[in-house]
Design an enzyme around this catalytic site. Sequence first.
Site: not given
Ligand code: UD1
Length: 357
Positions: A205
């Site tokens: 991820h």
């Molecule tokens: C975040 C943390 C990372 C951790 C990870 C665990 C930061 C910078 N990173 O990364 O350290 O290892 O969580 O999973 O805080 N999204 C969804 N649904 C959700 C959550 C996210 O669709 O419930 C999408 C978001 O809109 C985004 C992407 O997934 O486009 C990434 O989500 P984001 O919260 O930015 O960070 P993670 O990659 O999950």
Amino acid sequence: MKVLTVVGARPEFIQLAPVTSAIREAHTEVLVHTGQHFDDNMSQVFFDELGLPRPEHHLGVGGGSHASQTGQMLMALEQRILEEQPDWVLVFGDTNSTLAGALAAAKLHVPVAHIEAGLRSYDRAMPEELNRVMTDHISELLLAPTPVAVDNLAKEGLTRGVELVGDVRVDVLPRLRVLARARSESPVDQAGLKKGESFALATIHRASNTDDEARLRELLKGIGELPFRVVLPVHPRLSKMVQKFGLAFPPNLVTLPPVGILDMVALLDSCALVITDSGGLQKEAYLFERPTITLRTTTEWVETITAGWNRLCEPDQLRHSAELVLTQRPNEHPPLYGAPGVGKRIVEQLLSYMARN
Ligand code: UD1
């Protein structure tokens, strides 16, 4: 003592479990969920399975760029901290929610306690590394999981308020293993694997892997060359990018939607090895005595490498690395992450710091 605890993303929900119960035994906790992870299978399922208390406040900040996510969290958290007047703001790990919680509190002169302080990958291209460094430098109490983390803090001049408490996962994982084994349904069956089939558990991820088309293509190719099946719960970012780049998952890859913690523990319990770019899973794999391949050029959990259980790997080296970790499994498995009782030790440290200051 009144503690305002900030969580927002999956790893924080896991880290919260032993701490929230230790705080609530004799003190007041105000739990704030920033909303960073908002899908039910990324958030609610963790609250249900870990038996976490319902957050007192939900800020509803999910998605968006790093700046807009962190900025919105800062504004909303400042308001909650002013209303609640806690003795401590407690944050975990390295997410945008961590940094927002720490920064909002520090600016209001409310002391911050950072759980999992002192972790470093020394790769400033990782958003998590920036979050860790900044959070450590504005925290009053630095609760370090390992001696390496204590040394890392010392190298940055941080020695005051540093306490080696061990890793909270040491408390939470054995309990989850018992719960996972007691369930009648198993994700291993749901993934269509045969009884006793040797498989790898994978997670991908991190932006450095998902957002680089050539690297992601190479990674999927590498997985396709492995001589066993690979079970991969797919993070929303990965599915978005696979679609965007028009890539396909190889035939030996068994994809699942994001899984809850009990399914994750059940998969860990049954797999032969772990392939991951996650921070937390490297450590969970170690605690489950599973050899691990880390799809990154650096790791914060260097002691797993030194102990011989974890190997950093480039996508084109996957098959070779898998052979090595499976054939050269170490005989020793030292207790790198401390003794159980981490949640209680954290509460003791919060109290003793207050008594001293
Ligand atoms: C975040 C943390 C990372 C951790 C990870 C665990 C930061 C910078 N990173 O990364 O350290 O290892 O969580 O999973 O805080 N999204 C969804 N649904 C959700 C959550 C996210 O669709 O419930 C999408 C978001 O809109 C985004 C992407 O997934 O486009 C990434 O989500 P984001 O919260 O930015 O960070 P993670 O990659 O999950």
